[in-house]
Design a protein around this motif. Structure first.
Motif, mmCIF file in Angstrom:
data_model
loop_
_atom_site.group_PDB
_atom_site.id
_atom_site.type_symbol
_atom_site.label_atom_id
_atom_site.label_comp_id
_atom_site.label_asym_id
_atom_site.label_seq_id
_atom_site.Cartn_x
_atom_site.Cartn_y
_atom_site.Cartn_z
ATOM 1 N N UNK A 36 0.819 -1.217 0.000
ATOM 2 C CA UNK A 36 0.000 0.000 0.000
ATOM 3 C C UNK A 36 0.853 1.268 0.000
ATOM 4 N N UNK A 37 2.127 1.140 -0.317
ATOM 5 C CA UNK A 37 3.013 2.295 -0.336
ATOM 6 C C UNK A 37 3.788 2.413 0.965
ATOM 7 N N UNK A 38 4.576 3.460 1.049
ATOM 8 C CA UNK A 38 5.422 3.686 2.209
ATOM 9 C C UNK A 38 4.586 3.933 3.457
ATOM 10 N N UNK A 113 -4.397 3.759 3.060
ATOM 11 C CA UNK A 113 -4.949 2.651 2.286
ATOM 12 C C UNK A 113 -6.476 2.660 2.335
ATOM 13 N N UNK A 114 -7.083 1.897 1.466
ATOM 14 C CA UNK A 114 -8.542 1.761 1.466
ATOM 15 C C UNK A 114 -8.928 0.857 2.638
ATOM 16 N N UNK A 119 -11.718 -3.579 7.078
ATOM 17 C CA UNK A 119 -12.376 -2.961 8.235
ATOM 18 C C UNK A 119 -12.604 -3.968 9.367
ATOM 19 N N UNK A 120 -13.132 -5.139 9.053
ATOM 20 C CA UNK A 120 -13.427 -6.129 10.096
ATOM 21 C C UNK A 120 -12.157 -6.529 10.843
ATOM 22 N N UNK A 121 -11.059 -6.737 10.107
ATOM 23 C CA UNK A 121 -9.782 -7.082 10.753
ATOM 24 C C UNK A 121 -9.295 -5.942 11.630
#
Length: 167
Positions: A36-38, A113-114, A119-121
């Motif tokens: 998801x990038x840095x 990140x999206x 979300x549940x995690x």
């Protein structure tokens, strides 16, 4: 229902994303977000969701803030730490001072990140560490400010604690 002993606190945290190629892992809501990038700049893992939640819990219990509990800077107790152990230590501190977390919510503000797919995690991770239900939501700022420009990420949290009767 009596509201005696019910207290609410709010917390906020924001971090700038690290430079490309820095090798910083992205940690958010107690989870690593590979690919998801840095990650973000900071002395700890920079998990803004956890840090905001810590401040909300401490605020609700009248116990100061994250800097007061862990210190500030590269030689602080929080330096190099991941957010979840810091949150667990905070909850132990809140409980040792006569309060019990009841519920909390965290709003993550940023373009990445999206959150939806995880979300549940994220809620499970934060709830387990906080010892109470924690909801996670996310929003963007429609291109405004440093989060909207993709330069960083922020979070706001609210927590409800109950003063124990044995206090």
């Amino acid at each position: 229902m009596s509201m005696d002993g019910v207290r609410v606190g709010q917390g906020f945290d924001a971090h700038r994303f690290a430079s490309p190629g820095s090798g910083r892992e992205l940690w958010l809501a107690g989870l690593e977000w590979p690919g998801q990038g840095e990650g973000v700049e900071g002395d700890s893992d920079g998990d803004v969701a956890v840090h905001a939640l810590i401040d909300a819990l401490l605020s609700a219990a009248g116990l100061g803030d994250i800097g007061g509990l862990f210190g500030v800077g590269k030689s602080s107790q929080g330096a190099g730490q991941h957010g979840i152990p810091m949150l667990e230590r905070t909850v132990a501190h809140v409980r040792a001072n006569g309060f019990e977390p009841q519920s909390a919510s965290v709003v993550i503000i940023g373009n990445r990140p999206k959150i939806g797919p995880h979300r549940a995690q994220a809620q499970e991770s934060l709830s387990r560490a906080a010892g109470c239900p924690v909801t996670v939501t996310a929003t963007t700022t429609d291109g405004m400010g440093f989060t909207g420009a993709g330069e960083g990420i922020a979070a706001i949290a609210n927590a409800l604690v109950l003063m124990r009767s044995d206090r």
